[in-house]
Write an enzyme that holds these catalytic residues in place. Sequence first.
Site, short mmCIF file in Angstrom:
data_model
loop_
_atom_site.label_atom_id
_atom_site.label_comp_id
_atom_site.label_asym_id
_atom_site.label_seq_id
_atom_site.Cartn_x
_atom_site.Cartn_y
_atom_site.Cartn_z
N ARG A 45 10.42 1.45 6.60
CA ARG A 45 9.59 2.39 5.83
C ARG A 45 9.62 3.73 6.55
O ARG A 45 10.19 3.87 7.63
CB ARG A 45 8.16 1.87 5.58
CG ARG A 45 7.51 1.03 6.64
CD ARG A 45 7.17 1.72 7.90
NE ARG A 45 6.50 2.99 7.72
CZ ARG A 45 6.47 3.96 8.63
NH1 ARG A 45 7.10 3.78 9.81
NH2 ARG A 45 5.86 5.09 8.42
N GLY A 46 9.03 4.74 5.90
CA GLY A 46 9.14 6.11 6.41
C GLY A 46 10.30 6.78 5.70
O GLY A 46 11.40 6.20 5.60
N ALA A 47 10.06 8.00 5.20
CA ALA A 47 11.01 8.63 4.29
C ALA A 47 12.44 8.69 4.83
O ALA A 47 13.39 8.23 4.17
CB ALA A 47 10.50 10.02 3.88
N ARG A 85 11.25 2.40 -4.14
CA ARG A 85 10.02 3.14 -3.87
C ARG A 85 10.18 4.55 -4.47
O ARG A 85 11.18 5.20 -4.23
CB ARG A 85 9.73 3.22 -2.36
CG ARG A 85 9.49 1.84 -1.73
CD ARG A 85 8.93 1.96 -0.32
NE ARG A 85 7.55 2.42 -0.33
CZ ARG A 85 6.88 2.79 0.77
NH1 ARG A 85 7.50 2.79 1.95
NH2 ARG A 85 5.63 3.19 0.70
N GLN A 192 -0.14 1.83 9.54
CA GLN A 192 1.05 2.36 10.22
C GLN A 192 0.67 3.05 11.54
O GLN A 192 1.45 3.06 12.48
CB GLN A 192 1.79 3.36 9.32
CG GLN A 192 2.53 2.74 8.15
CD GLN A 192 1.70 2.72 6.89
OE1 GLN A 192 0.47 2.67 6.93
NE2 GLN A 192 2.35 2.76 5.76
N ASP A 233 6.78 12.86 2.69
CA ASP A 233 7.67 12.03 1.85
C ASP A 233 8.37 12.86 0.79
O ASP A 233 9.46 12.49 0.32
CB ASP A 233 6.88 10.90 1.20
CG ASP A 233 6.48 9.89 2.26
OD1 ASP A 233 5.46 10.11 2.93
OD2 ASP A 233 7.25 8.93 2.46
O1 MRU Z 1 4.51 4.01 3.13
P1 MRU Z 1 5.30 4.53 4.29
O2 MRU Z 1 4.96 3.85 5.59
O3 MRU Z 1 6.77 4.54 4.03
O4 MRU Z 1 4.84 6.04 4.43
C1 MRU Z 1 5.35 6.83 5.46
C2 MRU Z 1 4.79 8.18 5.51
O5 MRU Z 1 3.97 8.59 4.72
C3 MRU Z 1 5.37 9.10 6.55
O6 MRU Z 1 4.41 10.00 7.03
C4 MRU Z 1 6.53 9.90 5.93
O7 MRU Z 1 7.44 9.04 5.32
C5 MRU Z 1 7.24 10.71 6.93
S1 MRU Z 1 8.15 9.70 8.04
C6 MRU Z 1 9.04 10.66 9.11
#
Ligand code: MRU
Length: 342
Positions: A45-47, A85, A192, A233
Amino acid sequence: MVETIQWTPDGVVMIDQTKLPRQVVYVTCKSYEEVASAIVDMIVRGAPAIGVAAAMGVALGMQQADASRLDQEMERICARLAGTRPTAVNLFWAIDRMKRLYATLRGKPVEEIRAALAAEARLVKEEDIEINRAMGRHGAPLVPEGKTVLTHCNAGALATAGYGTALGVIRAAIEAGKKIDVFADETRPFLQGARLTAWELQQDGIPTTLITDNMAGYFMRQGRIGCVVVGADRIAANGDVANKVGTYSVAVLAKENGVPFYVAAPVSTLDLTLAHGDMIPIEQRASKEVTEVFGVPVAPEGIGVQNPAFDVTPSRYVTAIITERGVARAPFEESLRALAEQ
Ligand code: MRU
Protein backbone atom coordinates in the site's frame (compact mmCIF):
# COMPACT_ATOMS: atom_id res chain seq x y z
CA MET A 1 16.57 -0.46 4.78
CA VAL A 2 13.46 -2.57 4.35
CA GLU A 3 12.70 -4.04 0.88
CA THR A 4 9.04 -3.23 0.20
CA ILE A 5 8.74 -4.93 -3.18
CA GLN A 6 11.08 -6.92 -5.40
CA TRP A 7 11.02 -8.50 -8.83
CA THR A 8 12.45 -12.02 -8.51
CA PRO A 9 12.57 -15.14 -10.73
CA ASP A 10 9.86 -16.64 -8.47
CA GLY A 11 7.47 -13.71 -8.79
CA VAL A 12 6.85 -10.34 -7.17
CA VAL A 13 7.95 -10.48 -3.53
CA MET A 14 6.38 -8.05 -1.05
CA ILE A 15 6.74 -7.50 2.65
CA ASP A 16 3.28 -8.23 4.07
CA GLN A 17 2.22 -4.86 5.48
CA THR A 18 -0.91 -6.30 7.08
CA LYS A 19 1.30 -8.34 9.45
CA LEU A 20 3.78 -5.65 10.48
CA PRO A 21 5.14 -4.96 13.01
CA ARG A 22 4.35 -8.18 14.86
CA GLN A 23 5.57 -10.40 12.04
CA VAL A 24 8.06 -9.58 9.31
CA VAL A 25 6.97 -11.94 6.54
CA TYR A 26 7.21 -11.79 2.77
CA VAL A 27 4.67 -13.02 0.25
CA THR A 28 5.46 -14.05 -3.31
CA CYS A 29 2.83 -13.14 -5.91
CA LYS A 30 3.15 -15.68 -8.68
CA SER A 31 0.56 -14.17 -11.05
CA TYR A 32 -0.83 -10.75 -11.89
CA GLU A 33 -4.08 -11.77 -10.17
CA GLU A 34 -2.13 -12.31 -6.96
CA VAL A 35 -0.51 -8.89 -7.36
CA ALA A 36 -3.97 -7.35 -7.82
CA SER A 37 -5.27 -9.09 -4.69
CA ALA A 38 -2.21 -7.94 -2.73
CA ILE A 39 -3.01 -4.33 -3.66
CA VAL A 40 -6.70 -4.70 -2.70
CA ASP A 41 -5.82 -6.42 0.59
CA MET A 42 -3.16 -3.77 1.40
CA ILE A 43 -0.31 -6.28 1.59
CA VAL A 44 1.33 -3.55 -0.46
CA ARG A 45 0.00 0.00 0.00
CA GLY A 46 1.03 3.63 -0.32
CA ALA A 47 0.69 5.45 -3.63
CA PRO A 48 4.20 5.01 -5.10
CA ALA A 49 4.46 1.38 -3.90
CA ILE A 50 1.10 0.64 -5.50
CA GLY A 51 2.49 2.11 -8.73
CA VAL A 52 5.55 -0.14 -8.59
CA ALA A 53 3.35 -3.16 -7.79
CA ALA A 54 1.08 -2.39 -10.76
CA ALA A 55 4.05 -2.09 -13.14
CA MET A 56 5.43 -5.39 -11.86
CA GLY A 57 1.96 -6.95 -12.06
CA VAL A 58 1.67 -5.99 -15.73
CA ALA A 59 5.15 -7.37 -16.45
CA LEU A 60 4.43 -10.59 -14.57
CA GLY A 61 1.08 -11.06 -16.28
CA MET A 62 2.69 -10.65 -19.68
CA GLN A 63 5.38 -13.25 -18.86
CA GLN A 64 2.53 -15.76 -18.49
CA ALA A 65 0.18 -14.40 -21.15
CA ASP A 66 -1.03 -16.37 -24.18
CA ALA A 67 1.55 -15.41 -26.82
CA SER A 68 -1.00 -15.77 -29.64
CA ARG A 69 -3.19 -12.93 -28.29
CA LEU A 70 -0.86 -10.55 -26.48
CA ASP A 71 -2.90 -7.39 -27.20
CA GLN A 72 -6.03 -8.77 -25.55
CA GLU A 73 -3.99 -10.20 -22.67
CA MET A 74 -2.37 -6.81 -22.06
CA GLU A 75 -5.82 -5.16 -21.99
CA ARG A 76 -7.18 -7.73 -19.54
CA ILE A 77 -4.18 -7.54 -17.20
CA CYS A 78 -4.17 -3.73 -17.16
CA ALA A 79 -7.93 -3.56 -16.58
CA ARG A 80 -7.73 -5.93 -13.61
CA LEU A 81 -4.86 -4.01 -11.99
CA ALA A 82 -6.55 -0.65 -12.66
CA GLY A 83 -9.64 -1.91 -10.83
CA THR A 84 -7.87 -2.49 -7.53
CA ARG A 85 -7.81 0.88 -5.74
CA PRO A 86 -9.27 4.10 -7.18
CA THR A 87 -7.60 7.02 -5.37
CA ALA A 88 -3.81 6.74 -5.74
CA VAL A 89 -3.13 8.05 -9.24
CA ASN A 90 0.32 6.42 -9.28
CA LEU A 91 -1.48 3.14 -10.01
CA PHE A 92 -2.89 4.52 -13.28
CA TRP A 93 0.33 6.39 -14.06
CA ALA A 94 2.32 3.13 -13.85
CA ILE A 95 -0.18 1.15 -15.92
CA ASP A 96 -0.18 3.89 -18.60
CA ARG A 97 3.61 3.83 -18.65
CA MET A 98 3.61 0.07 -19.24
CA LYS A 99 0.92 0.44 -21.93
CA ARG A 100 2.92 3.12 -23.73
CA LEU A 101 6.00 0.91 -23.73
CA TYR A 102 3.99 -2.07 -24.96
CA ALA A 103 2.66 0.01 -27.86
CA THR A 104 6.25 0.53 -29.05
CA LEU A 105 7.00 -3.21 -28.79
CA ARG A 106 4.03 -4.69 -30.67
CA GLY A 107 5.10 -7.05 -33.42
CA LYS A 108 8.45 -7.80 -31.82
CA PRO A 109 9.33 -11.37 -30.71
CA VAL A 110 7.41 -12.28 -27.56
CA GLU A 111 10.55 -12.94 -25.51
CA GLU A 112 11.79 -9.46 -26.35
CA ILE A 113 8.48 -7.92 -25.29
CA ARG A 114 8.50 -9.83 -22.02
CA ALA A 115 12.07 -8.86 -21.22
CA ALA A 116 11.43 -5.18 -22.00
CA LEU A 117 8.31 -5.06 -19.81
CA ALA A 118 10.16 -6.72 -16.91
CA ALA A 119 13.06 -4.28 -17.29
CA GLU A 120 10.65 -1.33 -17.31
CA ALA A 121 8.93 -2.51 -14.12
CA ARG A 122 12.30 -2.79 -12.39
CA LEU A 123 13.15 0.69 -13.64
CA VAL A 124 9.93 2.12 -12.17
CA LYS A 125 11.12 0.79 -8.82
CA GLU A 126 14.70 2.05 -9.11
CA GLU A 127 13.56 5.48 -10.28
CA ASP A 128 11.17 5.75 -7.35
CA ILE A 129 14.02 5.47 -4.85
CA GLU A 130 16.00 8.16 -6.71
CA ILE A 131 12.91 10.39 -6.83
CA ASN A 132 12.43 10.03 -3.07
CA ARG A 133 16.04 11.00 -2.40
CA ALA A 134 15.64 14.08 -4.62
CA MET A 135 12.46 14.99 -2.76
CA GLY A 136 14.40 14.64 0.47
CA ARG A 137 17.06 17.06 -0.78
CA HIS A 138 14.41 19.65 -1.68
CA GLY A 139 12.40 19.14 1.50
CA ALA A 140 15.10 18.90 4.16
CA PRO A 141 15.78 22.68 4.30
CA LEU A 142 12.10 23.29 5.13
CA VAL A 143 12.22 21.18 8.30
CA PRO A 144 12.87 23.44 11.30
CA GLU A 145 15.98 22.57 13.34
CA GLY A 146 15.46 21.14 16.80
CA LYS A 147 11.72 20.68 16.36
CA THR A 148 9.18 17.88 16.18
CA VAL A 149 7.73 16.83 12.81
CA LEU A 150 4.19 15.46 12.81
CA THR A 151 3.24 12.94 10.15
CA HIS A 152 0.01 11.10 9.35
CA CYS A 153 -0.35 7.59 7.89
CA ASN A 154 2.78 5.99 6.41
CA ALA A 155 4.56 7.79 3.61
CA GLY A 156 7.82 6.00 4.21
CA ALA A 157 10.00 3.28 2.73
CA LEU A 158 7.05 0.91 3.07
CA ALA A 159 4.78 3.16 0.99
CA THR A 160 7.34 3.51 -1.79
CA ALA A 161 10.14 1.48 -3.35
CA GLY A 162 12.36 2.79 -0.53
CA TYR A 163 13.32 5.86 1.57
CA GLY A 164 9.83 7.37 1.45
CA THR A 165 8.23 10.67 0.49
CA ALA A 166 7.27 12.42 3.75
CA LEU A 167 9.58 10.16 5.75
CA GLY A 168 12.22 10.68 3.04
CA VAL A 169 12.14 14.41 3.82
CA ILE A 170 12.55 13.57 7.52
CA ARG A 171 15.39 11.13 6.77
CA ALA A 172 17.13 13.71 4.58
CA ALA A 173 16.81 16.40 7.28
CA ILE A 174 18.44 14.03 9.77
CA GLU A 175 21.16 13.07 7.26
CA ALA A 176 21.79 16.82 6.85
CA GLY A 177 22.52 16.97 10.58
CA LYS A 178 19.24 18.38 11.88
CA LYS A 179 18.23 17.35 15.39
CA ILE A 180 14.57 16.54 14.98
CA ASP A 181 12.11 13.99 16.24
CA VAL A 182 8.85 12.64 14.86
CA PHE A 183 5.30 12.42 16.18
CA ALA A 184 3.39 9.72 14.28
CA ASP A 185 -0.41 9.79 14.21
CA GLU A 186 -1.64 6.23 14.71
CA THR A 187 -3.98 6.67 11.68
CA ARG A 188 -7.26 4.93 12.34
CA PRO A 189 -8.75 2.72 11.09
CA PHE A 190 -5.92 0.79 9.40
CA LEU A 191 -3.20 1.98 11.82
CA GLN A 192 -0.54 2.69 9.21
CA GLY A 193 1.04 5.16 11.65
CA ALA A 194 1.10 2.85 14.68
CA ARG A 195 2.06 -0.27 12.77
CA LEU A 196 4.21 0.96 9.88
CA THR A 197 5.58 4.49 10.47
CA ALA A 198 6.43 3.75 14.10
CA TRP A 199 8.11 0.49 13.04
CA GLU A 200 10.20 1.78 10.16
CA LEU A 201 11.38 4.91 12.01
CA GLN A 202 12.26 2.84 15.05
CA GLN A 203 14.24 0.45 12.81
CA ASP A 204 16.26 3.46 11.62
CA GLY A 205 16.80 4.77 15.16
CA ILE A 206 14.84 7.98 14.44
CA PRO A 207 13.32 9.29 17.70
CA THR A 208 9.59 8.71 17.30
CA THR A 209 6.57 9.19 19.53
CA LEU A 210 3.26 7.57 18.71
CA ILE A 211 0.08 9.56 19.35
CA THR A 212 -3.56 8.85 18.56
CA ASP A 213 -5.06 10.94 15.76
CA ASN A 214 -7.15 13.02 18.11
CA MET A 215 -4.08 14.20 20.07
CA ALA A 216 -2.57 16.21 17.20
CA GLY A 217 -4.42 19.42 18.15
CA TYR A 218 -3.37 19.11 21.78
CA PHE A 219 0.32 19.03 20.86
CA MET A 220 0.06 21.75 18.21
CA ARG A 221 -1.61 24.09 20.69
CA GLN A 222 1.23 23.43 23.14
CA GLY A 223 3.70 24.59 20.47
CA ARG A 224 5.27 21.13 20.31
CA ILE A 225 5.03 20.66 16.53
CA GLY A 226 7.49 22.49 14.25
CA CYS A 227 5.89 21.36 11.00
CA VAL A 228 3.67 18.68 9.50
CA VAL A 229 4.90 16.56 6.58
CA VAL A 230 2.56 14.09 4.86
CA GLY A 231 2.44 12.19 1.58
CA ALA A 232 -0.31 12.26 -1.05
CA ASP A 233 -2.33 9.86 -3.16
CA ARG A 234 -3.43 12.37 -5.78
CA ILE A 235 -2.94 16.10 -6.17
CA ALA A 236 -5.32 18.10 -8.37
CA ALA A 237 -4.26 20.96 -10.65
CA ASN A 238 -5.17 23.59 -8.04
CA GLY A 239 -3.04 21.92 -5.36
CA ASP A 240 -5.87 20.18 -3.45
CA VAL A 241 -4.39 17.03 -1.90
CA ALA A 242 -6.02 13.63 -1.42
CA ASN A 243 -4.27 11.67 1.30
CA LYS A 244 -5.15 9.25 4.07
CA VAL A 245 -8.38 10.16 5.85
CA GLY A 246 -7.63 12.49 8.75
CA THR A 247 -5.07 14.53 6.84
CA TYR A 248 -7.59 17.34 6.29
CA SER A 249 -8.21 17.65 10.05
CA VAL A 250 -4.45 17.83 10.68
CA ALA A 251 -4.07 20.52 8.00
CA VAL A 252 -6.86 22.68 9.46
CA LEU A 253 -5.34 22.34 12.94
CA ALA A 254 -1.93 23.24 11.54
CA LYS A 255 -3.24 26.46 9.95
CA GLU A 256 -5.12 27.41 13.12
CA ASN A 257 -1.90 26.96 15.12
CA GLY A 258 0.48 28.59 12.64
CA VAL A 259 2.30 25.32 11.92
CA PRO A 260 3.62 24.85 8.33
CA PHE A 261 1.88 21.98 6.51
CA TYR A 262 4.02 20.31 3.84
CA VAL A 263 3.06 17.61 1.33
CA ALA A 264 5.83 15.47 -0.19
CA ALA A 265 4.89 13.64 -3.39
CA PRO A 266 6.47 12.69 -6.71
CA VAL A 267 5.32 14.33 -9.94
CA SER A 268 3.59 11.01 -10.76
CA THR A 269 1.10 11.85 -7.97
CA LEU A 270 -0.03 15.03 -9.77
CA ASP A 271 -3.26 14.67 -11.70
CA LEU A 272 -3.48 17.89 -13.66
CA THR A 273 -6.48 16.54 -15.58
CA LEU A 274 -8.57 17.26 -12.48
CA ALA A 275 -9.22 20.96 -11.82
CA HIS A 276 -9.81 20.51 -8.09
CA GLY A 277 -9.82 17.93 -5.32
CA ASP A 278 -13.58 17.29 -5.24
CA MET A 279 -13.09 15.47 -8.56
CA ILE A 280 -10.75 12.89 -6.98
CA PRO A 281 -12.43 9.49 -6.51
CA ILE A 282 -12.35 8.48 -2.86
CA GLU A 283 -12.11 4.78 -2.03
CA GLN A 284 -14.68 3.44 0.43
CA ARG A 285 -13.39 0.41 2.32
CA ALA A 286 -15.04 -2.41 4.26
CA SER A 287 -16.97 -1.50 7.41
CA LYS A 288 -15.09 -4.19 9.34
CA GLU A 289 -11.98 -1.98 9.32
CA VAL A 290 -13.96 0.37 11.58
CA THR A 291 -16.05 -2.05 13.65
CA GLU A 292 -13.20 -4.46 14.39
CA VAL A 293 -9.64 -4.12 15.62
CA PHE A 294 -7.57 -7.10 14.49
CA GLY A 295 -10.68 -9.24 14.14
CA VAL A 296 -12.08 -8.27 17.56
CA PRO A 297 -15.44 -6.45 17.35
CA VAL A 298 -15.37 -3.06 19.12
CA ALA A 299 -18.79 -1.77 18.03
CA PRO A 300 -22.33 -3.13 18.37
CA GLU A 301 -23.35 -5.54 15.63
CA GLY A 302 -25.44 -3.95 12.88
CA ILE A 303 -24.24 -0.38 13.46
CA GLY A 304 -24.08 1.84 10.38
CA VAL A 305 -20.52 2.60 9.26
CA GLN A 306 -18.75 4.98 6.88
CA ASN A 307 -15.16 4.22 5.91
CA PRO A 308 -13.70 6.63 3.36
CA ALA A 309 -10.01 5.73 3.06
CA PHE A 310 -8.91 9.24 2.00
CA ASP A 311 -9.93 12.87 2.35
CA VAL A 312 -9.12 16.01 0.39
CA THR A 313 -7.20 18.90 1.92
CA PRO A 314 -7.95 22.16 0.08
CA SER A 315 -4.77 23.80 -1.13
CA ARG A 316 -5.31 26.89 1.04
CA TYR A 317 -4.12 24.74 3.97
CA VAL A 318 -0.98 23.57 2.15
CA THR A 319 2.16 25.60 2.79
CA ALA A 320 4.15 23.88 0.03
CA ILE A 321 4.26 20.72 -2.08
CA ILE A 322 7.70 19.08 -2.21
CA THR A 323 8.45 17.12 -5.39
CA GLU A 324 11.60 15.61 -6.86
CA ARG A 325 11.79 18.59 -9.24
CA GLY A 326 11.47 21.31 -6.63
CA VAL A 327 9.06 22.90 -4.18
CA ALA A 328 5.70 24.27 -5.36
CA ARG A 329 3.94 27.07 -3.51
CA ALA A 330 0.69 28.98 -4.12
CA PRO A 331 -0.60 29.76 -6.67
CA PHE A 332 -0.38 26.03 -7.24
CA GLU A 333 -2.03 26.05 -10.69
CA GLU A 334 1.09 27.75 -12.03
CA SER A 335 3.76 26.21 -9.81
CA LEU A 336 2.57 22.60 -10.25
CA ARG A 337 2.15 22.98 -14.00
CA ALA A 338 5.67 24.40 -14.27
CA LEU A 339 7.08 21.40 -12.37
CA ALA A 340 5.06 18.92 -14.45
CA GLU A 341 6.30 20.48 -17.69
CA GLN A 342 9.99 20.47 -16.68
O1 MRU B 1 -4.47 3.32 2.19
P1 MRU B 1 -2.99 3.50 2.05
O2 MRU B 1 -2.21 2.93 3.19
O3 MRU B 1 -2.47 3.02 0.72
O4 MRU B 1 -2.79 5.08 2.08
C1 MRU B 1 -1.50 5.61 2.02
C2 MRU B 1 -1.46 7.08 2.14
O5 MRU B 1 -2.45 7.75 2.25
C3 MRU B 1 -0.11 7.71 1.98
O6 MRU B 1 0.00 8.87 2.77
C4 MRU B 1 0.11 8.09 0.51
O7 MRU B 1 -0.13 7.00 -0.32
C5 MRU B 1 1.47 8.59 0.26
S1 MRU B 1 2.65 7.29 0.39
C6 MRU B 1 4.19 7.87 0.00
